[in-house]
Design a protein around this motif. Structure first.
Motif, short mmCIF file in Angstrom:
data_model
loop_
_atom_site.label_atom_id
_atom_site.label_comp_id
_atom_site.label_asym_id
_atom_site.label_seq_id
_atom_site.Cartn_x
_atom_site.Cartn_y
_atom_site.Cartn_z
N ALA A 218 -44.23 39.16 29.40
CA ALA A 218 -43.90 38.47 30.65
C ALA A 218 -42.80 38.94 31.67
O ALA A 218 -42.82 38.98 32.48
N ALA A 219 -41.82 39.63 30.52
CA ALA A 219 -40.48 40.17 31.43
C ALA A 219 -40.80 41.67 32.05
O ALA A 219 -39.85 42.29 32.13
N ALA A 220 -42.02 42.10 31.76
CA ALA A 220 -42.45 43.51 32.19
C ALA A 220 -41.86 43.85 33.44
O ALA A 220 -41.38 45.09 33.63
N GLN A 229 -32.10 44.79 30.84
CA GLN A 229 -32.35 43.82 31.58
C GLN A 229 -33.62 42.93 31.26
O GLN A 229 -33.69 41.68 31.26
N ARG A 230 -34.74 43.68 30.80
CA ARG A 230 -35.95 43.18 30.38
C ARG A 230 -35.78 42.29 28.96
O ARG A 230 -36.17 40.98 28.70
N TRP A 231 -34.80 42.69 28.26
CA TRP A 231 -34.42 42.13 26.93
C TRP A 231 -33.79 40.76 27.21
O TRP A 231 -34.00 39.67 26.49
N MET A 232 -32.95 41.01 28.04
CA MET A 232 -31.94 39.70 28.26
C MET A 232 -33.05 38.61 28.81
O MET A 232 -32.83 37.48 28.44
N ARG A 233 -33.76 38.91 29.77
CA ARG A 233 -34.76 38.14 30.43
C ARG A 233 -35.57 37.50 29.17
O ARG A 233 -35.94 36.25 29.15
N SER A 239 -35.29 31.26 24.35
CA SER A 239 -34.28 30.36 24.05
C SER A 239 -34.93 28.82 24.46
O SER A 239 -34.48 27.77 23.78
N ALA A 240 -35.92 28.86 25.29
CA ALA A 240 -36.23 27.39 25.76
C ALA A 240 -37.07 26.72 24.58
O ALA A 240 -37.25 25.64 24.56
N ASP A 241 -37.59 27.71 23.55
CA ASP A 241 -38.55 26.99 22.67
C ASP A 241 -37.93 27.38 21.08
O ASP A 241 -38.36 26.68 20.20
N PRO A 248 -24.97 35.76 25.50
CA PRO A 248 -25.08 37.04 26.39
C PRO A 248 -24.35 38.32 25.72
O PRO A 248 -24.90 39.39 25.93
N ARG A 249 -23.23 38.21 25.47
CA ARG A 249 -22.49 39.26 25.11
C ARG A 249 -23.07 40.25 23.87
O ARG A 249 -23.17 41.48 23.59
N ARG A 250 -23.80 39.33 23.09
CA ARG A 250 -24.56 39.92 21.80
C ARG A 250 -25.80 40.28 22.23
O ARG A 250 -26.27 41.34 22.12
N TRP A 251 -26.47 39.66 23.20
CA TRP A 251 -27.99 39.90 23.47
C TRP A 251 -27.76 41.23 24.10
O TRP A 251 -28.82 41.98 23.84
N ARG A 252 -26.73 41.50 24.89
CA ARG A 252 -26.80 42.83 25.77
C ARG A 252 -27.06 44.03 24.79
O ARG A 252 -27.12 45.13 25.25
N GLN A 253 -26.50 43.74 23.46
CA GLN A 253 -26.31 44.84 22.44
C GLN A 253 -27.67 45.07 22.01
O GLN A 253 -27.84 45.97 20.99
N GLY A 254 -28.62 44.31 22.37
CA GLY A 254 -30.14 44.66 21.85
C GLY A 254 -30.13 43.78 20.61
O GLY A 254 -30.69 44.12 19.72
N GLU A 255 -29.55 42.49 20.61
CA GLU A 255 -29.64 41.58 19.36
C GLU A 255 -30.16 40.53 19.76
O GLU A 255 -30.15 39.90 21.23
N LEU A 256 -30.54 39.60 18.82
CA LEU A 256 -31.12 38.30 19.04
C LEU A 256 -30.98 37.54 17.86
O LEU A 256 -31.66 37.85 16.59
N THR A 257 -30.28 36.38 17.69
CA THR A 257 -30.16 35.59 16.58
C THR A 257 -30.72 34.22 16.68
O THR A 257 -30.29 33.76 17.87
N VAL A 258 -31.42 33.96 15.53
CA VAL A 258 -31.99 32.49 15.71
C VAL A 258 -31.71 31.89 14.36
O VAL A 258 -31.51 32.27 13.27
N ARG A 259 -31.79 30.49 14.43
CA ARG A 259 -31.37 29.68 13.38
C ARG A 259 -32.42 29.76 12.33
O ARG A 259 -33.64 29.77 12.43
N TRP A 260 -31.97 29.74 11.05
CA TRP A 260 -32.83 30.14 9.87
C TRP A 260 -33.70 29.08 9.65
O TRP A 260 -35.02 29.41 9.51
N GLU A 261 -33.76 27.90 9.88
CA GLU A 261 -34.66 26.67 9.80
C GLU A 261 -35.78 26.91 10.48
O GLU A 261 -37.02 26.50 10.21
#
Ligand SMILES: C[S@@+](CC[C@H](N)C(=O)[O-])C[C@H]1O[C@@H](n2cnc3c(N)ncnc32)[C@H](O)[C@@H]1O
Length: 266
Positions: A218-220, A229-233, A239-241, A248-261
């Motif tokens: 969807a962010a294409a 920019q595509r990754w940030m989007r 994050s909505a779901d 954003p500072r970490r996301w900009r590095q090409g990271e995404l962290t989500v809670r283990w549960e």
């Protein structure tokens, strides 16, 4: 450096594949999120590179990166294969030691590490061995210590790791060189042992990667502004779901962290 050495280190010798700079993404994330805990440590903080492999590069680099956050940090490379310890010994220096050991994590003076990093170690074990190993490693941690356990490709472009505190698993981090990514689910082949066999319909990690791919598609339109920019989007949409953490500072590095549960196997 003298260390408490049990007769038989806990675990098994596995392939020793490693590469210089392979774990830079993991090192940078650890330095960013765990730097404050290193600095709070009442003693010089000890970080363990568990299973550093056939050459000591990742331990040498971990020392450099953590010392950027906390100058007094000590790194101990712990490796179960004695010839790999012998090969690393010439690289010992102020703040860096290599000892033979396994999941019991033998440390001089029985110190408790503020960090245990095990990269590309548990992937070579069976899935049902992971929970007891995690428990054993967590029990070794200092009160605000972290265990970071995960997997990456040979040159460190794609990583996935689980982060645990003394109480249990906390988060899962996906990290990638953005220019090398076709779809986020390309990262599936680097899932840690606890998750890789769960990437099947009905399991949360499968649903997460499906949604990750959908958000990326969807962010294409943002691709014309660059992969970042595509990754940030994509991350903002996810994050909505999903309980995405960091920011954003970490996301900009090409990271995404989500809670283990949210990704824990059913
Ligand atoms: C694939 S290498 C990983 C090297 C480095 N961590 C990296 O990511 O580039 C895995 C290493 O973990 C070591 N290993 C496996 N089980 C271990 C254990 N229980 N304790 C310490 N080292 C272990 C193996 O002997 C091997 O050298």
């Amino acid at each position: 450096m003298a260390s408490r050495s049990p007769a038989r280190p806990v675990g098994a010798v596995t392939r020793g594949t490693t590469n210089p700079n392979r774990l830079r993404r993991m090192d940078r994330w650890i330095a960013a999120v765990h730097g404050p805990a290193l600095r709070r440590s009442p003693h010089p903080p000890v970080a363990v590179d568990l299973g550093y492999g056939a050459a000591p590069w990742t331990a040498v680099e971990l020392l450099e990166r953590l010392r950027g956050e906390c100058a007094g940090t000590l790194v101990v490379g712990v490796e179960i294969a004695p010839e790999r310890v012998a090969a690393a010994k010439p690289y010992e220096r102020d703040g860096l030691a290599f000892v033979r050991g396994g999941f019991e994590v033998p440390l001089p003076g029985d110190r408790r590490p503020v960090l245990i990093r095990a990269a590309n170690v548990l992937r070579q074990y069976d899935e049902d061995e992971v929970p007891p190993v995690w428990e054993r490693l967590r029990e070794r941690l200092a009160p605000d210590g972290l265990l970071v356990e995960g997997t990456c490709d040979e040159i460190g472009r794609r990583h996935v790791w689980v982060t645990l505190g003394p109480e249990g698993p906390r988060t899962v981090t996906f990290a990638t060189r953005l220019g090398s990514l076709d779809m986020p689910s390309d990262l599936a082949e680097r899932l840690p042992k606890a998750l890789i066999h769960r990437n099947v319909p009905g399991e949360p990690v499968h649903a997460f990667l499906r949604d990750f791919d959908r958000a990326w598609s969807a962010a294409a339109p943002y691709a014309s502004l660059g992969a970042r920019q595509r990754w940030m989007r994509t991350v903002r949409a996810l994050s909505a779901d999903w309980p995405v953490t960091d920011g954003p500072r970490r996301w900009r590095q090409g990271e995404l962290t989500v809670r283990w549960e949210a990704l824990a196997p059913r």
